[in-house]
Design a protein around this motif. Structure first.
Motif, PDB file in Angstrom:
ATOM      1  N   GLU A  23       0.867  -1.181   0.000  1.00 40.16           N
ATOM      2  CA  GLU A  23       0.000   0.000   0.000  1.00 40.16           C
ATOM      3  C   GLU A  23       0.899   1.223   0.000  1.00 40.16           C
ATOM      4  N   ILE A  24       0.582   2.161  -0.888  1.00 40.47           N
ATOM      5  CA  ILE A  24       1.330   3.421  -0.883  1.00 40.47           C
ATOM      6  C   ILE A  24       0.756   4.315   0.199  1.00 40.47           C
ATOM      7  N   ILE A  25       1.633   4.954   0.931  1.00 37.24           N
ATOM      8  CA  ILE A  25       1.154   5.966   1.873  1.00 37.24           C
ATOM      9  C   ILE A  25       1.821   7.294   1.567  1.00 37.24           C
ATOM     10  N   ALA A  26       0.995   8.353   1.480  1.00 35.96           N
ATOM     11  CA  ALA A  26       1.556   9.696   1.303  1.00 35.96           C
ATOM     12  C   ALA A  26       1.341  10.420   2.628  1.00 35.96           C
ATOM     13  N   GLY A  27       0.344  11.305   2.717  1.00 36.24           N
ATOM     14  CA  GLY A  27       0.089  11.968   3.997  1.00 36.24           C
ATOM     15  C   GLY A  27      -0.531  11.025   5.024  1.00 36.24           C
ATOM     16  N   GLY A  28      -1.158   9.987   4.539  1.00 40.24           N
ATOM     17  CA  GLY A  28      -1.785   9.026   5.449  1.00 40.24           C
ATOM     18  C   GLY A  28      -3.110   9.504   6.036  1.00 40.24           C
ATOM     19  N   THR A  29      -3.604  10.636   5.591  1.00 36.35           N
ATOM     20  CA  THR A  29      -4.811  11.178   6.239  1.00 36.35           C
ATOM     21  C   THR A  29      -6.075  10.427   5.838  1.00 36.35           C
ATOM     22  N   ASP A  30      -6.016   9.675   4.767  1.00 36.79           N
ATOM     23  CA  ASP A  30      -7.108   8.746   4.456  1.00 36.79           C
ATOM     24  C   ASP A  30      -6.727   7.330   4.887  1.00 36.79           C
ATOM     25  N   LEU A  31      -5.522   6.941   4.519  1.00 39.94           N
ATOM     26  CA  LEU A  31      -5.130   5.545   4.702  1.00 39.94           C
ATOM     27  C   LEU A  31      -5.094   5.113   6.165  1.00 39.94           C
ATOM     28  N   ILE A  32      -4.543   5.941   7.022  1.00 38.18           N
ATOM     29  CA  ILE A  32      -4.407   5.547   8.432  1.00 38.18           C
ATOM     30  C   ILE A  32      -5.794   5.319   9.043  1.00 38.18           C
ATOM     31  N   ILE A  92     -10.252  21.704   2.019  1.00 39.74           N
ATOM     32  CA  ILE A  92     -10.030  20.384   2.611  1.00 39.74           C
ATOM     33  C   ILE A  92      -9.659  20.519   4.083  1.00 39.74           C
ATOM     34  N   GLY A  93     -10.381  19.784   4.918  1.00 32.91           N
ATOM     35  CA  GLY A  93     -10.043  19.625   6.336  1.00 32.91           C
ATOM     36  C   GLY A  93      -9.625  20.893   7.039  1.00 32.91           C
ATOM     37  N   SER A  94      -8.555  20.761   7.801  1.00 35.30           N
ATOM     38  CA  SER A  94      -8.034  21.840   8.634  1.00 35.30           C
ATOM     39  C   SER A  94      -6.593  22.116   8.192  1.00 35.30           C
ATOM     40  N   GLY A 101      -1.674  16.095   4.067  1.00 33.99           N
ATOM     41  CA  GLY A 101      -2.405  15.425   2.994  1.00 33.99           C
ATOM     42  C   GLY A 101      -1.855  15.863   1.638  1.00 33.99           C
ATOM     43  N   THR A 102      -1.920  14.971   0.665  1.00 33.83           N
ATOM     44  CA  THR A 102      -1.374  15.299  -0.656  1.00 33.83           C
ATOM     45  C   THR A 102      -2.471  15.263  -1.717  1.00 33.83           C
ATOM     46  N   VAL A 103      -2.171  15.898  -2.843  1.00 34.32           N
ATOM     47  CA  VAL A 103      -3.148  15.910  -3.927  1.00 34.32           C
ATOM     48  C   VAL A 103      -3.257  14.511  -4.536  1.00 34.32           C
ATOM     49  N   GLY A 105      -2.912  11.731  -2.959  1.00 30.96           N
ATOM     50  CA  GLY A 105      -3.722  10.953  -2.027  1.00 30.96           C
ATOM     51  C   GLY A 105      -5.197  11.255  -2.210  1.00 30.96           C
ATOM     52  N   ASN A 106      -5.502  12.525  -2.410  1.00 29.28           N
ATOM     53  CA  ASN A 106      -6.895  12.922  -2.605  1.00 29.28           C
ATOM     54  C   ASN A 106      -7.462  12.247  -3.863  1.00 29.28           C
ATOM     55  N   ILE A 107      -6.647  12.211  -4.918  1.00 32.70           N
ATOM     56  CA  ILE A 107      -7.098  11.617  -6.180  1.00 32.70           C
ATOM     57  C   ILE A 107      -7.206  10.090  -6.049  1.00 32.70           C
ATOM     58  N   CYS A 113     -16.357  12.644  -2.763  1.00 32.47           N
ATOM     59  CA  CYS A 113     -16.425  14.012  -2.239  1.00 32.47           C
ATOM     60  C   CYS A 113     -15.063  14.694  -2.191  1.00 32.47           C
ATOM     61  N   GLY A 114     -14.022  14.074  -2.725  1.00 28.64           N
ATOM     62  CA  GLY A 114     -12.691  14.686  -2.700  1.00 28.64           C
ATOM     63  C   GLY A 114     -12.729  16.079  -3.303  1.00 28.64           C
ATOM     64  N   ASP A 115     -12.179  17.035  -2.594  1.00 35.09           N
ATOM     65  CA  ASP A 115     -12.385  18.429  -2.999  1.00 35.09           C
ATOM     66  C   ASP A 115     -11.446  18.921  -4.099  1.00 35.09           C
ATOM     67  N   THR A 116     -10.408  18.148  -4.459  1.00 31.48           N
ATOM     68  CA  THR A 116      -9.617  18.604  -5.620  1.00 31.48           C
ATOM     69  C   THR A 116     -10.072  17.890  -6.897  1.00 31.48           C
ATOM     70  N   VAL A 157       2.080   3.870  -9.749  1.00 35.73           N
ATOM     71  CA  VAL A 157       1.954   5.024  -8.862  1.00 35.73           C
ATOM     72  C   VAL A 157       1.485   6.204  -9.710  1.00 35.73           C
ATOM     73  N   LEU A 158       0.701   7.064  -9.089  1.00 33.88           N
ATOM     74  CA  LEU A 158       0.385   8.331  -9.754  1.00 33.88           C
ATOM     75  C   LEU A 158       1.572   9.241  -9.482  1.00 33.88           C
ATOM     76  N   SER A 159       2.258   9.669 -10.543  1.00 33.03           N
ATOM     77  CA  SER A 159       3.458  10.460 -10.262  1.00 33.03           C
ATOM     78  C   SER A 159       3.213  11.954 -10.443  1.00 33.03           C
ATOM     79  N   GLY A 182     -16.194  24.913   9.528  1.00 29.81           N
ATOM     80  CA  GLY A 182     -14.783  24.545   9.659  1.00 29.81           C
ATOM     81  C   GLY A 182     -14.580  23.050   9.536  1.00 29.81           C
ATOM     82  N   GLN A 183     -13.410  22.637   9.060  1.00 32.45           N
ATOM     83  CA  GLN A 183     -13.064  21.224   8.906  1.00 32.45           C
ATOM     84  C   GLN A 183     -14.283  20.392   8.525  1.00 32.45           C
ATOM     85  N   VAL A 184     -14.658  20.526   7.278  1.00 38.61           N
ATOM     86  CA  VAL A 184     -15.937  19.925   6.916  1.00 38.61           C
ATOM     87  C   VAL A 184     -15.823  19.206   5.587  1.00 38.61           C
ATOM     88  N   ILE A 185     -16.500  18.084   5.509  1.00 34.41           N
ATOM     89  CA  ILE A 185     -16.482  17.280   4.297  1.00 34.41           C
ATOM     90  C   ILE A 185     -17.665  17.691   3.426  1.00 34.41           C
TER      91      ILE A 185
HETATM   92  C1  LIG Z   1      -9.930  15.267   9.628  1.00 37.18           C
HETATM   93  C2  LIG Z   1      -9.921  15.041   8.144  1.00 37.18           C
HETATM   94  C3  LIG Z   1     -10.597  15.922   7.332  1.00 37.18           C
HETATM   95  C4  LIG Z   1     -10.575  15.740   5.958  1.00 37.18           C
HETATM   96  N1  LIG Z   1     -11.275  16.621   5.189  1.00 37.18           N
HETATM   97  C5  LIG Z   1     -11.285  16.456   3.843  1.00 37.18           C
HETATM   98  C6  LIG Z   1     -11.998  17.369   3.007  1.00 37.18           C
HETATM   99  O1  LIG Z   1     -12.615  18.336   3.472  1.00 37.18           O
HETATM  100  N2  LIG Z   1     -11.990  17.157   1.669  1.00 37.18           N
HETATM  101  C7  LIG Z   1     -11.324  16.109   1.106  1.00 37.18           C
HETATM  102  O2  LIG Z   1     -11.337  15.974  -0.100  1.00 37.18           O
HETATM  103  N3  LIG Z   1     -10.656  15.226   1.884  1.00 37.18           N
HETATM  104  C8  LIG Z   1     -10.616  15.369   3.223  1.00 37.18           C
HETATM  105  N4  LIG Z   1      -9.936  14.469   3.994  1.00 37.18           N
HETATM  106  C9  LIG Z   1      -9.309  13.323   3.359  1.00 37.18           C
HETATM  107  C10 LIG Z   1      -7.826  13.444   3.059  1.00 37.18           C
HETATM  108  O3  LIG Z   1      -7.191  14.348   3.910  1.00 37.18           O
HETATM  109  C11 LIG Z   1      -7.536  13.843   1.623  1.00 37.18           C
HETATM  110  O4  LIG Z   1      -8.184  12.968   0.746  1.00 37.18           O
HETATM  111  C12 LIG Z   1      -6.035  13.884   1.333  1.00 37.18           C
HETATM  112  O5  LIG Z   1      -5.818  14.563   0.146  1.00 37.18           O
HETATM  113  C13 LIG Z   1      -5.437  12.487   1.220  1.00 37.18           C
HETATM  114  O6  LIG Z   1      -4.058  12.608   0.957  1.00 37.18           O
HETATM  115  P1  LIG Z   1      -2.962  11.754   1.733  1.00 37.18           P
HETATM  116  O7  LIG Z   1      -1.674  12.127   1.149  1.00 37.18           O
HETATM  117  O8  LIG Z   1      -3.100  11.913   3.168  1.00 37.18           O
HETATM  118  O9  LIG Z   1      -3.415  10.279   1.281  1.00 37.18           O
HETATM  119  P2  LIG Z   1      -3.053   8.878   1.923  1.00 37.18           P
HETATM  120  O10 LIG Z   1      -3.954   8.621   3.068  1.00 37.18           O
HETATM  121  O11 LIG Z   1      -1.617   8.764   2.152  1.00 37.18           O
HETATM  122  O12 LIG Z   1      -3.473   7.946   0.732  1.00 37.18           O
HETATM  123  C14 LIG Z   1      -4.798   7.801   0.297  1.00 37.18           C
HETATM  124  C15 LIG Z   1      -4.901   6.675  -0.720  1.00 37.18           C
HETATM  125  O13 LIG Z   1      -4.239   7.029  -1.915  1.00 37.18           O
HETATM  126  C16 LIG Z   1      -3.175   6.132  -2.215  1.00 37.18           C
HETATM  127  N5  LIG Z   1      -2.101   6.967  -2.742  1.00 37.18           N
HETATM  128  C17 LIG Z   1      -1.613   8.101  -2.196  1.00 37.18           C
HETATM  129  N6  LIG Z   1      -0.720   8.676  -3.019  1.00 37.18           N
HETATM  130  C18 LIG Z   1      -0.645   7.880  -4.124  1.00 37.18           C
HETATM  131  C19 LIG Z   1       0.097   7.950  -5.340  1.00 37.18           C
HETATM  132  N7  LIG Z   1       0.908   8.979  -5.580  1.00 37.18           N
HETATM  133  N8  LIG Z   1      -0.078   6.983  -6.227  1.00 37.18           N
HETATM  134  C20 LIG Z   1      -0.908   5.952  -5.996  1.00 37.18           C
HETATM  135  N9  LIG Z   1      -1.648   5.845  -4.880  1.00 37.18           N
HETATM  136  C21 LIG Z   1      -1.512   6.805  -3.946  1.00 37.18           C
HETATM  137  C22 LIG Z   1      -2.882   5.431  -0.927  1.00 37.18           C
HETATM  138  O14 LIG Z   1      -2.383   4.135  -1.174  1.00 37.18           O
HETATM  139  C23 LIG Z   1      -4.244   5.392  -0.278  1.00 37.18           C
HETATM  140  O15 LIG Z   1      -4.988   4.339  -0.786  1.00 37.18           O
HETATM  141  C24 LIG Z   1      -9.895  14.643   5.381  1.00 37.18           C
HETATM  142  C25 LIG Z   1      -9.223  13.754   6.210  1.00 37.18           C
HETATM  143  C26 LIG Z   1      -9.224  13.945   7.577  1.00 37.18           C
HETATM  144  C27 LIG Z   1      -8.482  12.991   8.454  1.00 37.18           C
END
Ligand SMILES: Cc1cc2nc3c(=O)[nH]c(=O)nc-3n(C[C@H](O)[C@H](O)[C@H](O)COP(=O)(O)OP(=O)(O)OC[C@H]3O[C@@H](n4cnc5c(N)ncnc54)[C@H](O)[C@@H]3O)c2cc1C
Lengths: 283, 757
Positions: A23-32, A92-94, A101-103, A105-107, A113-116, A157-159, A182-185
């Motif tokens: 599993e790829i982890i970037a910011g981990g804000t979704d994955l964790i 996105i979030g706070s 968090g990374t773009v 990861g969002n994709i 509902c991903g905001d990017t 990987v998405l590069s 604030g901090q709202v999905i």
């Molecule tokens: C409190 C909180 C609030 C949030 N609010 C919002 C919000 O308002 N709007 C919103 O859109 N999101 C929100 N999120 C979700 C999240 O923060 C975003 O989606 C963020 O962009 C994810 O990026 P990341 O780097 O943390 O992803 P990660 O958690 O690291 O990865 C997410 C997924 O993408 C995969 N991945 C990551 N990078 C790559 C890559 N380069 N290539 C292939 N696979 C990859 C991972 O394997 C994993 O499956 C929130 C999360 C939290 C915890």
């Protein structure tokens, strides 16, 4: 569980290219959150935040390239990026979430509902997907298959994310609504990009994308067609909004009723359009 | 005790524990670390109702780091929770699951991760039963009984005058039904405890908690040891709002049982999801409200039926039922009242104390009805309130009379003035709706009908002129330590920097009951006042000897004893303290303050209940976006009569915080269930207000003198919740022309109703 921290793209692609469950982890804000929720752990966790090639926003001949591991905060703050993408990132979030968090990861998380996502769709962005032996470019519109489902292969990987020059000019806007401020999905989010003719003022091209209203973010072509080659008055904007409403297939979930999503999208659309036609520069 | 020249009381003193809190020095329960520390993680039911058939723990032991699993049979004592009768709750469920999230065993591991993985590996066989999820299901004729006693937890009545007659003779009768949702406390710090067995056969438990003495009693009962064997220390506590009683007792007891069994320290820190599903929330309610009035606006009668959905266990439902009962008629002169207040069991997370304690729910109903009545009578809503408002000497709903400190009319008049001056934005855009809402409320101070109200406080003067205060009431962020320090500083003439307040350690302070009911400043402040007064008399006696004069020629001020008629003739207090010590005058005192006991007819709830009431009137002006249903609060004013305000800055903090809780209840927050399972147990989907949702509250205090509190104080911790929630609902009604009868009134609800019309 093994944890990898590759320093180059090449290393990453090699680690990715194996049979084990990784599993790829970037910011981990979704994955964790997913891992904590299920209690399950991949065999390999591959952290991509140490790979410089994946980080940063660069101007290229064709337009702009964004490294997939660029943080949301960096995107929100970069004034060379179009307004809709910056404000999508900013909603996105706070600050803490945006800082890690990374773009990419969002994709790749592919939440409806991903905001990017809607901004990238209306900017007609392309995604560069790489694996050890190959690479491919794919339109972001084609990338999403369903909630949390994408065309990404196990060893890919998405590069980077590319936006072409023509979409860097023109006007764009983003609006979202959630349960609070604030901090709202997003209960619904909506992005619009448009280009007007310098001479006539007519809309030459327009792209509209809506999020959290279907299994994937969706482009709303019927409404685009209605508005193309017009200089829309409120009446027409409202008719286009009704088309937007008719094109979405929202559901009831913990954040919103389907009904609200249907109702509010009209207001959000009208709001963006009025703003884009009145003061396209404000971002 | 009338207020002459005060130097400390009435001053915006800095929070005395503010520095360690903002610098991160303060230790919370989860910050502790001890050698060999074990972590506990509970297995919780995913079903709302079922019979436990089997719990297979064998797989858990295969997880590396898992040390032990505690089952109900491993609890040496009563496996009992619950602060009040009917004591219907187990620490660990043994036979029956009554809500989704209820714990049935505790896994101990060398790390949190190990304990959690162990908990996942436990296999429970639970035979599902159809859960009872609504008030109507619970009250249905042949409903399954959630507890042997049935599905009614407790029911109380309040009867004053003859309401039937009032309704028969009324010019106008209005009636309606109102509902409110559950609300989560959402404190920054979740529940956490750390239990350490010691060599002397005692156990020490650090806890993030509101009432350490409750926890102490339960730990002893569950360990089956004398209470004196148990020491509970309240660690710094990151918010409580009523919530850190029952669940803190649950995990405190579990950690103690586990620590004794293992002979090692055990920590349990709830995760956010556990904190939401496994600890108390605010009672959801359904309130049927009838009001009888004369054409001139005189309210002649009220008939109210309150149903509180209390979830799976009684917890503090018996008290919440009383509080709702007593306050439901509002702060008005009404001769004929009939109220019935009932708490119901359902198979949902159990409900307990939450800032306001039943008053926000009934105030929403009552104040919505006041506005509807005003509309019907074509009367100004503030005038209607003013006409019926309680004044000194009037009989309130329980026929209690206060001759002093009833400042309701002043709060209404203040709002009338402010409203006259305030103009809603004149540039009214097509897109927005504007409106203003008002609400008046009152809230009893002290335990009142909830039992005896005693606080013990100790004050000790040191030979260097400093002082140490001990009191059994807890600092939860509300600023009570600072207020106690101010009172002691005022009495002793010592500066604030020389005053230290002990951590609440059950070994060293007197049981002072729970920190609830907005009672700390009033009842606790009085105990500090008295104890400090005793020490002061030693100092005065000593100083009189030193000055060779009479005691009444001396005052204590600015760390000196000085002559009244010559402020240059002064002796440092530290010298007076040293001399007093060597002369044998006591420098320490333990004093008690006991609120007058509630004295009332239990059948009809008529008589004297509380030592005082806080009265308030709120005004809220809002703007609604017709496109999205978004609401922006343009102005919010909270005017309260809280008696003498000891610390204006802290007072403002309490009013702002409580108002935001009320705003959350009225507009944002809603616990959502599917099949009895909470589906939004996190702060992303449960919309507790964030800093960006804060409302622009202005705080105004109408100071009256309350004879039952030191320096005339009352309390302010809870009352603004009701005022803000009810005024929000009335503002929405005023802006939209639509009366919403259910809280929260969300963006979705507003947009839906606007589209309908
Ligand atoms: C409190 C909180 C609030 C949030 N609010 C919002 C919000 O308002 N709007 C919103 O859109 N999101 C929100 N999120 C979700 C999240 O923060 C975003 O989606 C963020 O962009 C994810 O990026 P990341 O780097 O943390 O992803 P990660 O958690 O690291 O990865 C997410 C997924 O993408 C995969 N991945 C990551 N990078 C790559 C890559 N380069 N290539 C292939 N696979 C990859 C991972 O394997 C994993 O499956 C929130 C999360 C939290 C915890």
């Amino acid at each position: 569980m093994q944890y990898f921290l590759p320093a180059t793209l090449k290393e990453l692609l090699l680690v990715l290219d194996s049979e084990s469950k990784s599993e790829i982890i970037a910011g981990g804000t979704d994955l964790i959150i997913i891992m904590e929720g299920s209690g399950e752990r991949p065999e390999k966790l591959i952290d991509i935040t140490n790979i410089e090639e994946l980080i940063g926003i660069k101007e290229e001949e064709y337009g702009i390239s964004i490294g997939a591991a660029t943080t949301i905060a960096k995107i929100a703050a970069n004034s060379s990026l179009p307004c809709c993408l910056r404000s999508g990132a900013n909603s996105i979030g706070s600050p803490q979430i945006r800082n890690v968090g990374t773009v990419g990861g969002n994709i790749c998380n592919a939440s409806p509902c991903g905001d990017t996502l809607t901004p990238l769709i209306c900017l007609n962005a392309t995604l560069l997907l790489r694996s050890v032996n190959s690479q491919r470019l794919i339109s972001v519109e084609q990338f999403f298959l369903g909630p949390k489902k994408t065309v990404l292969k196990k060893n890919e990987v998405l590069s980077e994310i590319r936006i072409n020059k023509e979409y860097l000019s023109g006007a764009s806007g983003f609006r979202m609504i959630g349960q609070r401020n604030g901090q709202v999905i997003s209960q619904v989010n909506l992005a619009v990009w448009l280009q007007r003719s310098k001479e006539s003022g007519l809309i030459e091209e327009i792209r509209i994308a809506a999020g959290s209203v279907a299994p994937t973010p969706v482009r709303i072509i019927e409404a685009e067609e209605m508005l193309c080659n017009t200089s829309p008055e409120p009446e027409l904007i409202h008719r286009a909004a009704l088309l937007v409403q008719a094109s979405i297939t929202p559901i009831d979930d913990v954040r919103s009723t389907a009904q609200y999503r249907q109702d509010v999208i009209i207001g959000l659309f009208g709001d963006i359009m009025t703003q884009l036609l009145k003061e396209p520069q404000s971002c | 005790m009338k207020n002459k020249e005060l130097t400390q009381v009435g001053r915006s003193a800095l929070k005395i524990d503010g520095r360690e809190l903002v610098t991160g020095k303060a230790k919370f329960s989860g910050d502790f670390n001890f050698p060999n520390l074990l972590h506990g993680y509970a297995c919780r039911s995913k079903l709302a109702a079922g019979y436990i058939k089997d719990i297979d723990i064998s797989q858990a032991f295969k997880i590396p780091g898992v040390v032990d699993v505690i089952l109900p049979k491993d609890i040496p004592g009563g496996n009992i929770l619950g602060i009040l009768p009917p004591y219907d709750q187990p620490v660990l469920a043994e036979k029956e699951i009554r809500y989704a999230g209820e714990s049935f065993c505790l896994v101990l591991g060398t790390s949190v991760e190990a304990a959690k993985a162990g908990a996942r590996a436990v296999k429970a066989t639970i035979e599902p039963i159809v859960p009872i999820l609504t008030i109507d299901e619970a009250l249905a004729k042949d409903a399954r009984k959630i507890h042997a006693s049935g599905n009614i937890t407790v029911s109380k009545k309040l009867i004053k005058g003859d309401s039937t007659k009032a309704f028969n003779e009324a010019d106008i009768i209005l009636e309606d039904t109102f509902e409110t949702s559950n609300q989560e406390h959402a404190y920054m710090e979740t529940e956490a405890v750390c239990a350490i067995p010691s060599g002397d056969d005692r156990i020490t438990v650090y806890a993030s908690c509101q009432s350490p003495f409750h926890i102490r009693g339960h730990i002893a009962a569950n360990l089956n040891v004398p209470v004196a064997k148990v020491k509970v220390i309240q660690a710094y506590t990151g918010g409580s709002f009523g919530g850190k009683d029952d669940a803190a007792t649950e995990i405190g007891s579990l950690a103690a049982v586990a620590a004794v069994r293992q002979g090692k320290p055990v920590m349990i820190c709830l995760e956010r999801e556990e904190s939401i599903v496994g600890s108390t929330i605010r009672h959801a309610s359904r309130i049927h409200y009838r009001i009888a009035a004369k054409k001139d606006g005189t309210i002649t009668g009220k008939e109210i039926k309150i149903l509180l959905d209390g979830g799976a266990y009684a917890a503090e439902s018996p008290f919440v039922v009383m509080k709702a009962l007593i306050h439901s008629a509002g702060p008005y002169i009404i001769d004929n009242i009939k109220v019935e207040s009932t708490a119901i069991y359902t198979n949902k997370t159990y409900c307990g104390a939450f800032r306001g304690f039943g008053v926000p729910q009934v105030t929403f109903a009552s104040e919505s009805m006041m506005d509807e009545l005003a509309k019907k009578l074509k009367m100004d809503p503030l005038e209607l309130r003013r006409k019926n408002a309680l004044k000194p000497g009037d009989l309130n709903a329980t026929s209690q009379v206060f001759q002093e400190s009833v400042g309701l009319i002043e709060t209404i008049d203040k709002v009338i003035d402010l409203n006259r001056l305030y103009k809603l934005p004149s540039e009214r855009e097509e897109r927005y709706l504007y409106g203003t809402g008002f609400a008046s409320m009152y809230q009893g101070i002290s335990n009142g009908a909830e039992g005896i109200d005693v606080v013990g406080a100790s004050v000790q003067a040191m030979q260097d002129g400093s002082a140490l205060i001990g009191i059994g009431l807890t600092e939860l962020g509300q600023g009570s330590r600072t207020v106690f320090a101010q009172i002691a500083a005022e009495v002793l003439g010592i500066s604030m920097d020389k005053i230290t307040i002990k951590q609440v350690d059950t070994d060293s302070v007197h049981d002072s009951g729970p920190t609830v009911a907005s009672r700390s400043t009033t009842v606790g402040g009085m105990a500090v006042y008295k104890a400090a007064g005793e020490v002061k008399s030693s100092l005065l006696k000593m100083a009189a000897l030193m000055f060779k004069t009479e005691e009444n020629n001396i005052i204590l001020k600015n760390n000196f004893a000085q002559l009244v008629f010559d402020e240059n003739a002064k002796i440092p207090l530290r010298e007076v303290c040293v001399a007093a010590y060597w002369t044998g005058f006591p420098l320490m005192n333990l004093s008690f303050s006991k609120a007058p006991e509630a004295n009332y007819d239990q059948e009809n709830t008529q008589g004297n209940i509380y030592v005082a009431y806080n009265y308030g009137t709120h005004m809220m002006s809002i703007r609604i976006d017709k496109l999205t249903g978004e609401v922006k609060v343009l102005k919010h004013v909270a005017v309260h009569d809280a008696g003498k305000v000891v610390n204006p800055k802290a007072f403002e903090g309490q009013v702002e915080g409580a108002s935001l809780t009320g705003f959350g209840l009225a507009h944002l927050e809603k616990i959502q269930y599917r099949d009895g399972v909470i589906i939004n147990p996190n702060l992303a989907d449960y919309a507790v207000p964030t800093i960006n949702d804060r409302i622009p509250s202005e705080t105004i205090s109408i100071e009256t003198y309350n004879p039952t509190g030191p320096y005339g104080v009352k309390g302010i911790g809870e009352p603004p919740v009701s005022g803000a929630a009810a005024s929000f609902a009335n503002a929405v009604a005023n802006a939209t022309g639509i009366r919403f009868k259910k809280l929260p009134i969300t963006r979705q609800d507003i947009l839906k109703s606007l589209i309908k019309i």
